[in-house]
Design an enzyme around this catalytic site. Structure first.
Site, short mmCIF file in Angstrom:
data_model
loop_
_atom_site.label_atom_id
_atom_site.label_comp_id
_atom_site.label_asym_id
_atom_site.label_seq_id
_atom_site.Cartn_x
_atom_site.Cartn_y
_atom_site.Cartn_z
N THR A 19 0.87 -1.17 0.00
CA THR A 19 0.00 0.00 0.00
C THR A 19 0.91 1.23 0.00
OG1 THR A 19 -0.16 0.04 2.42
CG2 THR A 19 -1.83 -1.19 1.24
N GLY A 20 1.79 1.31 -1.05
CA GLY A 20 2.62 2.50 -1.23
C GLY A 20 1.65 3.65 -1.32
N THR A 21 1.65 4.55 -0.40
CA THR A 21 0.40 5.21 -0.07
C THR A 21 0.62 6.59 0.53
OG1 THR A 21 -1.62 4.85 1.20
CG2 THR A 21 0.40 4.27 2.26
N THR A 22 -0.49 7.25 0.79
CA THR A 22 -0.50 8.47 1.60
C THR A 22 -1.60 8.33 2.64
OG1 THR A 22 0.21 9.77 -0.32
CG2 THR A 22 -0.62 10.97 1.60
N ASP A 37 -5.36 7.56 0.52
CA ASP A 37 -5.64 7.29 -0.88
C ASP A 37 -6.07 5.83 -1.00
OD1 ASP A 37 -3.01 6.15 -0.41
OD2 ASP A 37 -2.89 5.92 -2.58
#
EC number: 3.4.25.1
Length: 219
Positions: A19-22, A37
């Site tokens: 979940t490369g994410t913000t 996101d």
């Protein structure tokens, strides 16, 4: 996995799903807003465009997930199970601080095996709205916090835009703007924005679709 040329069938099978994410959470007087996101990736492939990274730990306590999708969800599931038992023993809802400590302890115990960062946020009768960071087994309460790969693009924005005493609607707008800016620049963040507002009255879920996201100069 091949590093050059077109990807072949099955070339993403050995890539870990991230979940490369913000992710983000903000306190206000009487509650918190948690946002994320929705993009999940494996290598260079987007495997889920609308994954909800806001996982409930208890009735008025949520965590925002980042890192390995499987690892982050495993921590959230273990914490939710322990908090359910804790609530039954106490015959009352667990405190947000207790939930954050559970997540912190799990994260630290399995720090060599699990790759995940969780933000814990919620409301309880003792302290009201609270936001805790738990990266690497630490535990720190903050008025707001951000995490994930997209967070590196928005530290300047959130530091400049945050102000104490914001209303719930201002917190939602602040969170939406910050995550949108991160999504515009971070290739691992994208999709829609999930928002959860937690107060004494309950939990309010919202989804900001792509055509409803705020637009900025670079677009």
């Amino acid at each position: 996995m091949l590093r050059a040329g077109a990807p072949t069938a099955g070339s993403f099978r050995t890539e870990e799903v991230h979940t490369g994410t913000t992710i983000m959470a903000v306190e206000f007087d009487g509650g918190v807003v948690v946002g994320s996101d929705s993009r999940v990736s494996a290598g260079t492939a987007v495997v889920n465009r609308v994954f909800d990274k806001l996982s409930p730990l208890h009735q008025r306590i949520f965590c925002a997930l980042s890192g390995s999708a499987a690892d982050a969800q495993a921590i959230a599931d273990m914490a939710a199970y322990q908090l359910e038992l804790h609530g039954l023993e106490l015959e009352e809802p667990p405190l947000v601080l207790a939930a954050a400590n559970v997540v912190k302890n799990i994260s630290y115990k399995y720090r060599e095996d699990l790759l995940a960062h969780l933000i814990v946020a919620g409301w309880d009768q003792r302290e009201g709205g609270q936001v805790y960071g738990t990266m690497g087994g630490m535990l720190i309460r903050q008025p707001f916090t951000i995490g994930g790969s997209g967070s590196s693009y928005i530290y300047g924005y959130v530091d400049a835009a945050y102000k104490p005493g914001m209303t719930p609607e201002e917190c939602r707008r602040f969170t939406t703007n910050a995550i949108t800016l991160a999504m515009n620049r971070d290739g691992s963040s994208g999709g829609v924005i999930y928002l959860v507002t937690i107060t004494a009255a309950g939990v309010d879920h919202r989804v900001i679709l792509g055509d409803e996201l705020p637009r900025f100069y670079d677009e």
